[in-house]
Motif scaffolding. Structure first.
Motif, short mmCIF file in Angstrom:
data_model
loop_
_atom_site.label_atom_id
_atom_site.label_comp_id
_atom_site.label_asym_id
_atom_site.label_seq_id
_atom_site.Cartn_x
_atom_site.Cartn_y
_atom_site.Cartn_z
N LYS A 1 0.91 -1.27 0.16
CA LYS A 1 0.16 0.10 -0.04
C LYS A 1 0.92 1.35 0.01
O LYS A 1 1.13 1.94 0.81
CB LYS A 1 -0.83 -0.15 1.00
CG LYS A 1 -1.84 -1.09 1.28
CD LYS A 1 -2.89 -0.85 2.16
CE LYS A 1 -2.42 -0.74 3.53
NZ LYS A 1 -3.43 -0.68 4.61
N PRO A 2 1.35 1.64 -1.19
CA PRO A 2 2.33 3.00 -1.21
C PRO A 2 1.37 4.08 -0.64
O PRO A 2 0.72 4.49 -1.11
CB PRO A 2 2.59 3.05 -2.73
CG PRO A 2 1.62 2.18 -3.33
CD PRO A 2 1.17 1.04 -2.45
N GLY A 3 2.07 4.62 0.11
CA GLY A 3 1.38 5.77 0.65
C GLY A 3 0.08 5.65 1.47
O GLY A 3 -0.81 6.50 1.52
#
Length: 318
Positions: free
Chosen positions: A198-200
């Motif tokens: 879950k980038p960012g």
């Protein structure tokens, strides 16, 4: 990580059971078969993984260099609407319809249908044998896809997927083609978008959040399937190659054939009992089955269907 946990889609039909009847395979090719497909240029890539997150017993490794010729692939899994057009044109009956039942995840079954369920899968008791479950009635006879025409078709066997492909003038992708396309040009990344799930803090795919198999908090917005264009596509323009639904490939499954198999346009072993599935599904969760990674593999018998298996099509470049 343990390597012997079964996949969330491991429910298979008994080998002794035979369908009541199946439609004849037909050739009624759709016009403009390659319209809207993505041209994948081919070339060399590193397939598989030796990542500690992987399942060695599934045959995810070793990492090997594969060469592929150019091919086309659909940006999305086949939708309920597209499958309906196929059924309307051909009167095709799926194997789930021929058998009279399919596997449905327990949380999706209504009280009325649940009262009639007599069988559950022993190893994976969240899979219930639901009479009357099929692609048009995904949770049983009291359900319908009316609000889900843009979702991936489910309860389709490998045989059903092959029949659709023949009608559409396409084919199923090989496992190598599927992984090459799913990687989107990235080299040995864990997911189609990189190494971070879950980038960012942003959800990138439709998988399980919560405690599997009884509590899904749906923080990605979906409990079951999502529309085929939900979430961001990868760099090649392919949607939902991680999560949502498992996707059939053309290959027979083997955990070790690829170790010594050909590296130039591989098509898998010449025979087997199960076919390859790729991509994970909305039921995958890190605590149990983190097979939403791009190198992860699963399998099922060609006549099996569940509520989290679909497919996308490929085609040759002529």
């Amino acid at each position: 990580m343990e390597t012997n946990k079964p996949s969330c889609c491991s429910a298979s039909r008994p080998a002794s059971e035979q369908p009541a009847a199946l439609s004849d395979v037909f050739i009624s090719v759709e016009p403009r078969a390659k319209e809207g497909m993505v041209l994948i240029p081919g070339g060399k890539f590193l397939m598989g993984t030796d990542d500690r997150e992987g399942f060695p017993a599934d045959g995810e490794g070793p990492v090997r260099e594969i060469t592929l010729k150019p091919f086309y692939i659909d940006p999305c899994a086949v939708t309920n609407a597209e499958f309906k057009r196929f059924v309307d044109a051909t009167k095709y009956k799926t194997e789930a319809e021929a058998f009279g039942w399919s596997f449905v995840f327990h949380l999706f079954v209504s009280e009325a249908t649940a009262a009639r369920v007599q069988n559950k899968v022993q190893q994976t008791p969240w899979w219930w044998v639901v009479e009357g479950a099929d692609w048009l009635h995904p949770e049983g006879p009291d359900s319908h896809v009316e609000e889900r025409w843009d979702h991936p078709v489910i309860h389709v066997s490998w045989t059903d997927a092959m029949a659709y492909c023949q009608w559409a003038g396409k084919r199923l992708p090989t496992e190598a083609e599927w992984e090459f396309a799913a990687r989107g040009g990235l080299n040995q990344k864990r997911y189609p978008w990189g190494d971070e799930l879950k980038p960012g803090g942003r959800h990138m795919c439709n998988i399980w959040q919560g405690k599997f198999p009884d509590k899904n908090n749906q923080s990605d917005g979906y409990a079951g399937t999502a529309p085929v264009t939900a979430f961001e596509p990868n760099a090649f323009g392919l949607y939902n190659v991680a999560g949502n639904v498992w996707e059939w490939c053309s290959d027979w499954f083997s955990p070790n054939y690829h170790v010594k198999g050909k590296k130039d346009n591989p098509i898998g072993p010449p025979a087997g009992d199960t076919r390859v599935l790729r991509g994970g599904s909305y039921l995958c969760h890190r605590s149990y089955c983190n097979r939403y990674r791009v190198a992860a593999r699963s399998k099922n018998t060609p006549d099996s269907s569940t509520g989290n298996i679909g497919f996308r099509c490929a085609a040759d470049v002529e």
